[in-house]
Write a protein that holds these residues in place. Structure first.
Motif, PDB file in Angstrom:
ATOM      1  N   ASP A  39       0.840  -1.194   0.000  1.00  0.00           N
ATOM      2  CA  ASP A  39       0.000   0.000   0.000  1.00  0.00           C
ATOM      3  C   ASP A  39       0.877   1.246   0.000  1.00  0.00           C
ATOM      4  O   ASP A  39       2.022   1.221   0.454  1.00  0.00           O
TER       5      ASP A  39
ATOM      6  N   ILE B 267     -11.592  10.518  11.316  1.00  0.00           N
ATOM      7  CA  ILE B 267     -10.919   9.557  10.441  1.00  0.00           C
ATOM      8  C   ILE B 267      -9.719   8.858  11.070  1.00  0.00           C
ATOM      9  O   ILE B 267      -9.368   7.767  10.644  1.00  0.00           O
TER      10      ILE B 267
ATOM     11  N   LYS C  77      -9.507   4.954  11.785  1.00  0.00           N
ATOM     12  CA  LYS C  77     -10.610   4.279  11.095  1.00  0.00           C
ATOM     13  C   LYS C  77     -10.219   4.024   9.655  1.00  0.00           C
ATOM     14  O   LYS C  77      -9.313   4.639   9.118  1.00  0.00           O
ATOM     15  N   ARG C  78     -10.919   3.118   9.015  1.00  0.00           N
ATOM     16  CA  ARG C  78     -10.710   2.834   7.596  1.00  0.00           C
ATOM     17  C   ARG C  78     -11.865   3.466   6.842  1.00  0.00           C
ATOM     18  O   ARG C  78     -13.020   3.189   7.122  1.00  0.00           O
ATOM     19  N   ILE C  79     -11.530   4.347   5.893  1.00  0.00           N
ATOM     20  CA  ILE C  79     -12.571   5.043   5.147  1.00  0.00           C
ATOM     21  C   ILE C  79     -12.273   4.975   3.654  1.00  0.00           C
ATOM     22  O   ILE C  79     -11.141   4.720   3.246  1.00  0.00           O
ATOM     23  N   GLU C  80     -13.295   5.222   2.862  1.00  0.00           N
ATOM     24  CA  GLU C  80     -13.137   5.327   1.417  1.00  0.00           C
ATOM     25  C   GLU C  80     -13.369   6.774   1.022  1.00  0.00           C
ATOM     26  O   GLU C  80     -14.296   7.422   1.502  1.00  0.00           O
TER      27      GLU C  80
ATOM     28  N   GLU D 133      -8.911   3.541  -0.366  1.00  0.00           N
ATOM     29  CA  GLU D 133      -9.221   3.180   1.007  1.00  0.00           C
ATOM     30  C   GLU D 133      -8.084   3.745   1.841  1.00  0.00           C
ATOM     31  O   GLU D 133      -6.912   3.563   1.501  1.00  0.00           O
ATOM     32  N   LEU D 134      -8.428   4.442   2.914  1.00  0.00           N
ATOM     33  CA  LEU D 134      -7.437   5.172   3.699  1.00  0.00           C
ATOM     34  C   LEU D 134      -7.554   4.829   5.170  1.00  0.00           C
ATOM     35  O   LEU D 134      -8.657   4.721   5.708  1.00  0.00           O
ATOM     36  N   SER D 135      -6.402   4.665   5.800  1.00  0.00           N
ATOM     37  CA  SER D 135      -6.328   4.507   7.244  1.00  0.00           C
ATOM     38  C   SER D 135      -5.228   5.441   7.727  1.00  0.00           C
ATOM     39  O   SER D 135      -4.107   5.403   7.215  1.00  0.00           O
TER      40      SER D 135
ATOM     41  N   GLY E 226      -0.420   7.812   6.712  1.00  0.00           N
ATOM     42  CA  GLY E 226      -1.602   7.292   6.049  1.00  0.00           C
ATOM     43  C   GLY E 226      -1.240   6.075   5.223  1.00  0.00           C
ATOM     44  O   GLY E 226      -0.222   6.066   4.527  1.00  0.00           O
TER      45      GLY E 226
ATOM     46  N   ILE F  33      -2.657   3.964   2.216  1.00  0.00           N
ATOM     47  CA  ILE F  33      -3.611   4.246   1.150  1.00  0.00           C
ATOM     48  C   ILE F  33      -3.581   3.126   0.119  1.00  0.00           C
ATOM     49  O   ILE F  33      -2.525   2.775  -0.385  1.00  0.00           O
ATOM     50  N   ARG F  34      -4.766   2.618  -0.204  1.00  0.00           N
ATOM     51  CA  ARG F  34      -4.883   1.549  -1.204  1.00  0.00           C
ATOM     52  C   ARG F  34      -5.795   2.033  -2.333  1.00  0.00           C
ATOM     53  O   ARG F  34      -6.919   2.460  -2.101  1.00  0.00           O
TER      54      ARG F  34
END
Length: 197
Positions: A31, A93, A96-99, A113-115, A129, A131-132
């Motif tokens: 990632d 955020i 947490k994992r968010i899109e 997808e971000l954590s 961060g 990021i995928r």
């Protein structure tokens, strides 16, 4: 008077080894790993980030992350979120994992997808961060959705063919199915008389 010296020797080998291990893990990550300090400047940009966003690490270190990977329509929200976190320590955020959307060097927005994690405990935190790029999975998800819509439409058109008593009724039911399954505002079918054109 006697002159005395105090010498303190610190073995930095363990610290250097830990830093090398950390760098190896970040560089090998699949990632994108993007680090940011409390001012919003990029402090880390691994090879996966280079591939995902199209920038070289050397060209983005020290630059504002907002200018590099945040789409213009999300920049104000990002800036106010960072300010709020620095003032209150609260963020919707972090952890947490968010899109959301990110932006490549060519200006194209991509779904990611971000954590985000906070690094350090001082008054001037930094963040990392993970990021995928989820473009492929979003495309696959959309393709499955479209196939399901087509299958449902096909089933309803098949029902129209078997339940309609007249061609006009069959076509009306088929039009209603297109509106229902494809989200069309309306559907029209014209029939032409071949003999009279």
């Amino acid at each position: 008077d006697e002159l005395r010296f105090l010498t303190i020797v610190t073995d930095l080998t363990a610290r250097k080894l830990a830093e090398e291990r950390k760098a190896a893990v970040v560089d090998a990550a699949l990632d994108a790993v993007v680090g940011m300090d409390h001012t919003g400047a990029i402090t880390e940009f691994n090879p996966a980030a280079e591939q995902t966003f199209g920038y070289r690490r050397a060209d983005v270190l020290g630059r504002s992350m907002v200018d590099v990977i945040i789409p213009p329509h999300l920049r104000t929200g990002h800036a106010s979120g960072l300010e709020r976190y620095l003032a209150t320590g609260k963020s919707p955020i972090i952890g947490k994992r968010i899109e959301l959307s990110a932006m490549r060097s060519d200006g194209v927005e991509i779904p990611v997808e971000l954590s985000v994690l906070r690094v350090g405990s001082g008054k001037t935190p930094s963040f990392v961060g993970f990021i995928r790029d989820i473009s492929e999975s979003k495309r696959a998800e959309q393709a499955l959705l479209e196939r399901a819509q087509v299958a449902a439409l096909g089933a309803d058109v098949g029902m129209a063919l078997t339940t309609g008593e007249t061609i006009r009724e069959i076509l009306q039911l088929a039009c209603e199915a297109v509106v229902r399954h494809l989200g069309a505002a309306f559907t029209r079918i014209w029939t032409l008389n071949a003999a009279t054109h």
